[in-house]
Scaffold this motif. Structure first.
Motif, PDB file in Angstrom:
ATOM      1  N   HIS A 139       0.783  -1.175  -0.019  1.00 33.17           N
ATOM      2  CA  HIS A 139       0.094  -0.106  -0.037  1.00 33.17           C
ATOM      3  C   HIS A 139       0.791   1.405   0.052  1.00 33.17           C
ATOM      4  N   CYS A 140       0.798   1.728  -1.114  1.00 35.22           N
ATOM      5  CA  CYS A 140       1.709   3.145  -1.550  1.00 35.22           C
ATOM      6  C   CYS A 140       0.836   4.229  -2.009  1.00 35.22           C
ATOM      7  N   VAL A 141       1.286   5.659  -1.690  1.00 32.23           N
ATOM      8  CA  VAL A 141       0.933   6.845  -2.037  1.00 32.23           C
ATOM      9  C   VAL A 141       1.944   7.400  -2.910  1.00 32.23           C
ATOM     10  N   ARG A 142       1.478   7.822  -4.134  1.00 34.94           N
ATOM     11  CA  ARG A 142       2.475   8.758  -4.836  1.00 34.94           C
ATOM     12  C   ARG A 142       2.235  10.148  -4.867  1.00 34.94           C
ATOM     13  N   VAL A 143       2.851  11.361  -4.669  1.00 35.51           N
ATOM     14  CA  VAL A 143       2.599  12.456  -4.633  1.00 35.51           C
ATOM     15  C   VAL A 143       3.515  13.216  -5.636  1.00 35.51           C
ATOM     16  N   GLU A 144       3.156  14.162  -6.360  1.00 34.09           N
ATOM     17  CA  GLU A 144       3.705  14.997  -7.199  1.00 34.09           C
ATOM     18  C   GLU A 144       3.541  16.501  -6.678  1.00 34.09           C
ATOM     19  N   ALA A 145       4.774  17.228  -6.565  1.00 34.98           N
ATOM     20  CA  ALA A 145       4.786  18.309  -6.137  1.00 34.98           C
ATOM     21  C   ALA A 145       5.531  19.360  -7.144  1.00 34.98           C
ATOM     22  N   ARG A 146       5.063  20.501  -7.484  1.00 30.13           N
ATOM     23  CA  ARG A 146       5.408  21.328  -8.574  1.00 30.13           C
ATOM     24  C   ARG A 146       5.783  22.568  -7.856  1.00 30.13           C
ATOM     25  N   ASN A 147       6.986  23.215  -8.294  1.00 29.77           N
ATOM     26  CA  ASN A 147       7.349  24.760  -7.969  1.00 29.77           C
ATOM     27  C   ASN A 147       8.009  25.326  -9.036  1.00 29.77           C
ATOM     28  N   ARG A 148       7.337  26.451  -9.356  1.00 29.39           N
ATOM     29  CA  ARG A 148       8.017  27.165 -10.527  1.00 29.39           C
ATOM     30  C   ARG A 148       9.363  27.794 -10.346  1.00 29.39           C
ATOM     31  N   VAL A 149      10.266  27.596 -11.015  1.00 28.51           N
ATOM     32  CA  VAL A 149      11.661  28.086 -10.716  1.00 28.51           C
ATOM     33  C   VAL A 149      11.714  29.533 -11.429  1.00 28.51           C
ATOM     34  N   ASP A 150      11.354  29.667 -12.547  1.00 31.47           N
ATOM     35  CA  ASP A 150      11.525  30.769 -13.745  1.00 31.47           C
ATOM     36  C   ASP A 150      10.296  30.607 -14.692  1.00 31.47           C
ATOM     37  N   ALA A 151      10.210  31.455 -15.443  1.00 33.38           N
ATOM     38  CA  ALA A 151       9.174  31.483 -16.775  1.00 33.38           C
ATOM     39  C   ALA A 151       9.323  30.192 -17.445  1.00 33.38           C
ATOM     40  N   ASN A 152      10.585  29.741 -17.611  1.00 35.96           N
ATOM     41  CA  ASN A 152      10.825  28.508 -18.405  1.00 35.96           C
ATOM     42  C   ASN A 152      10.918  27.094 -17.691  1.00 35.96           C
ATOM     43  N   LYS A 176      10.640  21.629 -18.701  1.00 34.33           N
ATOM     44  CA  LYS A 176      10.676  23.242 -19.234  1.00 34.33           C
ATOM     45  C   LYS A 176       9.397  23.310 -19.966  1.00 34.33           C
ATOM     46  N   SER A 177       9.274  24.624 -20.419  1.00 35.63           N
ATOM     47  CA  SER A 177       8.054  25.042 -20.825  1.00 35.63           C
ATOM     48  C   SER A 177       7.309  24.178 -21.971  1.00 35.63           C
ATOM     49  N   ASN A 178       8.304  23.644 -22.727  1.00 38.28           N
ATOM     50  CA  ASN A 178       7.750  22.896 -23.845  1.00 38.28           C
ATOM     51  C   ASN A 178       7.337  21.486 -23.244  1.00 38.28           C
ATOM     52  N   GLY A 179       7.430  21.282 -22.161  1.00 39.41           N
ATOM     53  CA  GLY A 179       6.835  19.865 -21.512  1.00 39.41           C
ATOM     54  C   GLY A 179       8.121  18.816 -21.376  1.00 39.41           C
ATOM     55  N   GLU A 180       9.181  19.185 -21.843  1.00 35.84           N
ATOM     56  CA  GLU A 180      10.290  18.192 -21.784  1.00 35.84           C
ATOM     57  C   GLU A 180      10.976  18.203 -20.320  1.00 35.84           C
ATOM     58  N   ARG A 181      10.879  16.917 -19.755  1.00 34.94           N
ATOM     59  CA  ARG A 181      11.321  16.771 -18.382  1.00 34.94           C
ATOM     60  C   ARG A 181      12.847  16.301 -18.426  1.00 34.94           C
ATOM     61  N   LEU A 182      13.774  16.968 -17.532  1.00 33.68           N
ATOM     62  CA  LEU A 182      15.171  16.622 -17.515  1.00 33.68           C
ATOM     63  C   LEU A 182      15.282  16.081 -16.068  1.00 33.68           C
ATOM     64  N   PRO A 183      15.539  14.841 -15.893  1.00 33.58           N
ATOM     65  CA  PRO A 183      16.041  14.274 -14.412  1.00 33.58           C
ATOM     66  C   PRO A 183      17.134  14.807 -13.660  1.00 33.58           C
ATOM     67  N   GLN A 184      16.815  15.285 -12.754  1.00 33.65           N
ATOM     68  CA  GLN A 184      17.847  15.923 -11.752  1.00 33.65           C
ATOM     69  C   GLN A 184      18.439  15.044 -10.592  1.00 33.65           C
ATOM     70  N   THR A 185      17.888  14.316 -10.094  1.00 28.18           N
ATOM     71  CA  THR A 185      18.352  13.467  -8.996  1.00 28.18           C
ATOM     72  C   THR A 185      17.116  12.738  -8.490  1.00 28.18           C
ATOM     73  N   TRP A 186      17.675  11.457  -7.596  1.00 27.62           N
ATOM     74  CA  TRP A 186      16.372  10.481  -7.155  1.00 27.62           C
ATOM     75  C   TRP A 186      17.197   9.868  -5.953  1.00 27.62           C
ATOM     76  N   LEU A 187      16.127   9.481  -5.076  1.00 24.33           N
ATOM     77  CA  LEU A 187      16.720   8.746  -3.991  1.00 24.33           C
ATOM     78  C   LEU A 187      15.723   7.481  -3.822  1.00 24.33           C
ATOM     79  N   GLU A 188      16.168   6.314  -3.501  1.00 23.42           N
ATOM     80  CA  GLU A 188      15.464   5.143  -3.184  1.00 23.42           C
ATOM     81  C   GLU A 188      15.860   4.397  -2.001  1.00 23.42           C
ATOM     82  N   LEU A 189      14.581   4.111  -1.066  1.00 22.60           N
ATOM     83  CA  LEU A 189      15.237   3.275   0.125  1.00 22.60           C
ATOM     84  C   LEU A 189      15.825   1.930  -0.087  1.00 22.60           C
ATOM     85  N   ALA A 190      16.970   1.906   0.558  1.00 24.73           N
ATOM     86  CA  ALA A 190      17.691   0.661   0.592  1.00 24.73           C
ATOM     87  C   ALA A 190      17.552  -0.095   1.983  1.00 24.73           C
ATOM     88  N   SER A 191      17.458   0.366   2.990  1.00 25.69           N
ATOM     89  CA  SER A 191      17.063  -0.294   4.173  1.00 25.69           C
ATOM     90  C   SER A 191      16.419   0.428   5.039  1.00 25.69           C
TER      91      SER A 191
END
Length: 199
Positions: A139-152, A176-191
């Protein structure tokens, strides 16, 4: 402000500030009831001594460890400087709700964290299974958070919480404003090592 500093401040910073704790050396598979809990506290067990270890960008040699060290003024303080609490509305740090009820797909809320920064949250999935190196969770919940950095550019942060475990994954990308997503970083639970979530 550079995007990289925003990622650290809001992406990883918010995740670590949430009390993303650390440590337990073995992988675990959580066996849970067939029905998910409606208790928000079950999705981030907060107790002194609870620990989590996260892999950064999938690397075994790069980890973040967090342990809940103390409870003070209604917040649980962790070894990464994070402070988390659970109240009648949801799981929060001092500035924002990271998970807010009801735990249903589409539920949305807004956090105004400063005069120039507004974060918009939405539950993408609820009551679904998820996986991480630490195990499989029913049983998991996935949440998306969005924060505008600048106009683009909008910073997009996806959090996955597992019942009885806490935060199991964080994915940060720049949209980006054209919808392209650039991965920045990620974390995953190891233990992890947590006391009973009190369900």
């Amino acid at each position: 402000m550079k995007l990289s500093s925003v990622v650290v401040r809001w992406g990883l910073g918010a995740a670590l500030a949430m009390g993303v704790g650390a440590c337990a050396s073995r992988q675990q598979v959580v066996e849970q009831e067939t029905r998910p809990s409606e208790s928000l506290a079950a999705y981030y067990p907060l107790a002194v001594g609870n620990r989590w270890t996260y892999r950064v960008n999938g690397r075994v040699d790069k980890t973040v460890d967090v342990e809940v060290l103390k409870e003070e003024d209604g917040y649980f303080h962790d070894s990464q400087g994070g402070q988390l609490s659970v109240d009648g509305f949801g799981i929060r740090d001092r500035k924002r709700y990271l998970l807010r009820g009801p735990l249903t797909e589409g539920n949305a809320w807004t956090n105004v964290v400063s005069v120039s920064s507004t974060e918009r949250y939405r539950i993408l999935q609820a009551g679904v299974p998820c996986e991480a190196p630490a195990g499989s969770f029913a049983h998991c919940v996935r949440v998306e958070a969005r924060n505008r950095v600048d106009a683009n550019t909008t910073l997009v942060n996806a959090f996955t919480f597992a019942e009885g475990v806490g935060l199991v994954r964080v994915e940060v990308s720049a949209e980006k404003s054209n919808g392209e997503r650039l991965p920045q970083t990620w974390l995953e639970l190891a233990s992890y090592q947590v006391k009973d979530a009190g369900r």
